[in-house]
Write an enzyme that holds these catalytic residues in place. Structure first.
Site, mmCIF file in Angstrom:
data_model
loop_
_atom_site.group_PDB
_atom_site.id
_atom_site.type_symbol
_atom_site.label_atom_id
_atom_site.label_comp_id
_atom_site.label_asym_id
_atom_site.label_seq_id
_atom_site.Cartn_x
_atom_site.Cartn_y
_atom_site.Cartn_z
ATOM 1 N N TYR A 95 0.822 -1.433 0.078
ATOM 2 C CA TYR A 95 0.119 0.180 0.484
ATOM 3 C C TYR A 95 0.788 1.159 0.233
ATOM 4 O O TYR A 95 0.938 2.254 -0.796
ATOM 5 C CB TYR A 95 -0.960 0.094 1.050
ATOM 6 C CG TYR A 95 -2.247 -0.966 0.831
ATOM 7 C CD1 TYR A 95 -3.483 0.101 0.168
ATOM 8 C CD2 TYR A 95 -1.955 -2.415 1.154
ATOM 9 C CE1 TYR A 95 -4.367 -0.624 -0.596
ATOM 10 C CE2 TYR A 95 -3.380 -3.023 0.407
ATOM 11 C CZ TYR A 95 -3.856 -2.394 -0.137
ATOM 12 O OH TYR A 95 -5.703 -3.772 -0.493
ATOM 13 N N GLU A 137 -9.021 -7.155 3.534
ATOM 14 C CA GLU A 137 -8.317 -8.402 2.940
ATOM 15 C C GLU A 137 -8.066 -8.835 3.906
ATOM 16 O O GLU A 137 -7.619 -10.071 3.932
ATOM 17 C CB GLU A 137 -7.371 -7.386 2.560
ATOM 18 C CG GLU A 137 -7.734 -6.777 0.596
ATOM 19 C CD GLU A 137 -7.331 -5.985 0.014
ATOM 20 O OE1 GLU A 137 -5.310 -5.668 0.356
ATOM 21 O OE2 GLU A 137 -7.669 -5.195 -0.303
#
Ligand code: FAD
Ligand code: HEM
Length: 401
Positions: A95, A137
């Site tokens: 990320y 996730e």
């Protein structure tokens, strides 16, 4: 919640993103792949070449900015993303890389208009969205009992030619351990490493009901057309994979699922290879709840392009309330004689009658097919919350709702 200070900058970004979203996401991918070439193995480079992934990311960021306080509107977008991310094995440490290059691309494209407070607001918004995606996730991986990117070797038990351009691959686990549980409608990613050393992942819906020994996928060969090179993975699977070959897949994920135990009537509308998740759902119901009321409508180029006809015939023997109908663009007189087979494109008015208000409708097929049916269903009075769709590519969110 993003801060009150950041909020006006995000709101003001909505028209800017509408105008420059695609330029920003193109710049983002170009810069990120230059700095991190290893990530090209994670991304579908076909979707990069045809701009689909750039459009999908731009649409998602736009939807996020436009609905920042409307979690309900964002829920389907986020759900689709997290399942896709889990299927390709996105990790929390990816990320910051994406965040850095996304903010860099906003600055590069907007130039002086990207003032420090605007960039700070987007930093905050990205970090908030990233935290939410990472947490979901993480829980998807935990529920599935898998780790990000984990691949399982499967031996091809059988390859069946299903139609002119679709082959079904029946897979069994090389390690002999139990197969993963899945809900009909979910997909796996197949990982292929080519001779040049590059790896690519592609999603394939499981095309049969859960079975103790086998998983099945059905793959359409994406042939060469003018300006469109032959699809890399589908042609590789068709050309090189035989009974006995070993292929690698990820755990099943996906949010296009159906409760096979419920009694709510269902209508399936599919076209082409979009029949695959529907057959999994149908076979799942035939095993668990064969009395359910189902309309199964499929559109294909012709009878020879209509995959999984044997599955439908077998389900009809088990399911007294299953009514099926086919639409063929190229149709012979013999086909016309068959019950419930029509010439041309799918038309709602030709489907067996069903109650528009209390039926769940599942759609899967080429984008134009889905847009046409989606619009017709809403116009006919089917409530939007009854409609479910799977797109066999990045979701572009360009529907009417
Ligand atoms: C959730 C989900 C489920 C799916 N389920 C199925 C399924 O059950 N069965 C199935 O067959 N497929 C399914 N798909 C689609 C599948 O994942 C692949 O996208 C498909 O097989 C094509 O992959 P490919 O590698 O063969 O083609 P790619 O190489 O990825 O090419 C895809 C398209 O992009 C075009 N393209 C590539 N490079 C360029 C370029 N340089 N310029 C212009 N155009 C280009 C190609 O011509 C082709 O039309 C699913 C997809 C998703 C997201
Ligand atoms: C807030 C951050 C992010 C957003 C908003 C986002 C958004 C999206 C969207 C909209 C899709 C397409 C989903 C679909 O198929 O419809 C997608 C897919 C994908 N994302 Fe993300 N993403 C984010 C972070 C990341 C990160 C950190 C990575 C890791 C490098 C990543 C890698 C991927 C990959 C590999 C795909 C599949 C692409 C393909 O098959 O073409 N994403 N993402």
């Amino acid at each position: 919640m993003i801060s009150a200070a950041a909020r006006p900058y995000i709101d003001a970004s909505v028209p800017v993103l509408r105008e420059h979203g695609l330029a920003i996401t193109r710049t983002f991918y170009r810069n990120m792949f230059a700095a991190h070439p290893e990530l090209t193995n994670l991304f579908n480079m076909g979707n990069q070449a045809n701009n689909m992934q750039q459009q999908s990311l731009a649409a998602a960021i736009f939807a996020y900015a436009a609905n920042i306080d409307n979690a309900a509107a964002l829920e389907p977008v986020v759900s689709r993303i997290v399942h896709k991310h889990a299927s390709v094995g996105i990790k929390a440490e990816h990320y910051p890389i994406v965040g850095r290059h996304l903010l860099g691309a906003i600055q590069e494209v907007l130039g002086d208009a990207a003032t420090p407070p605007l960039i700070a607001a987007w930093e905050e918004a990205y970090s908030e969205l990233a935290s939410a995606l990472i947490a979901t996730e993480k829980s998807l991986y935990a529920q599935a009992g898998t780790t990000p990117g984990e691949l399982r070797e499967m031996r091809v038990h059988e390859v069946r030619t299903e139609s002119e351009d679709i082959k079904a691959f029946v897979l069994e686990a090389v390690d002999g351990k139990p197969l993963p549980e899945f809900s009909p409608g979910q997909y796996v990613s197949v990982s292929v490493t080519f001779e040049d050393g590059t790896t690519q992942l592609r999603q394939y819906s499981l095309s049969d009901a859960p079975h103790s020994r086998y998983l099945r996928i059905s793959v359409k060969r994406e042939r060469y057309e003018e300006e469109k090179p032959a699809g890399r993975v589908s042609n590789w699977l068709h050309d090189y994979v035989r009974a006995g070959s070993i292929i690698k897949i990820t755990h099943p994920f996906g949010d296009f699922t159906l409760d096979t135990k419920s009694d709510v009537p269902v209508v399936f509308l599919s076209a082409g290879v979009g029949i695959t998740p529907m057959v999994s759902m149908l076979n799942g119901m035939a095993q668990i709840n064969p009395e359910r009321h189902v309309v199964f409508a499929h559109a294909a180029r012709g009878k020879d392009w209509h995959a999984h006809q044997a599955d439908i015939a077998a389900a009809k023997k088990l399911m007294p309330n299953l009514r099926d109908v086919s639409f063929y663009e190229e149709i012979s007189e013999v086909d016309c004689d068959e019950v419930a087979t029509y010439a041309g494109r799918m038309e709602l008015s030709k489907l067996p009658s069903w109650s528009y208000k209390d039926t769940d409708v599942y759609l899967c097929g080429p984008v134009e097919f889905m847009q046409e049916q989606w619009r017709a269903l809403l116009e006919a009075g089917v409530p939007a919350n009854r409609l479910h769709r799977e797109v066999f590519g990045p979701e572009l969110l360009n529907y009417l709702n």
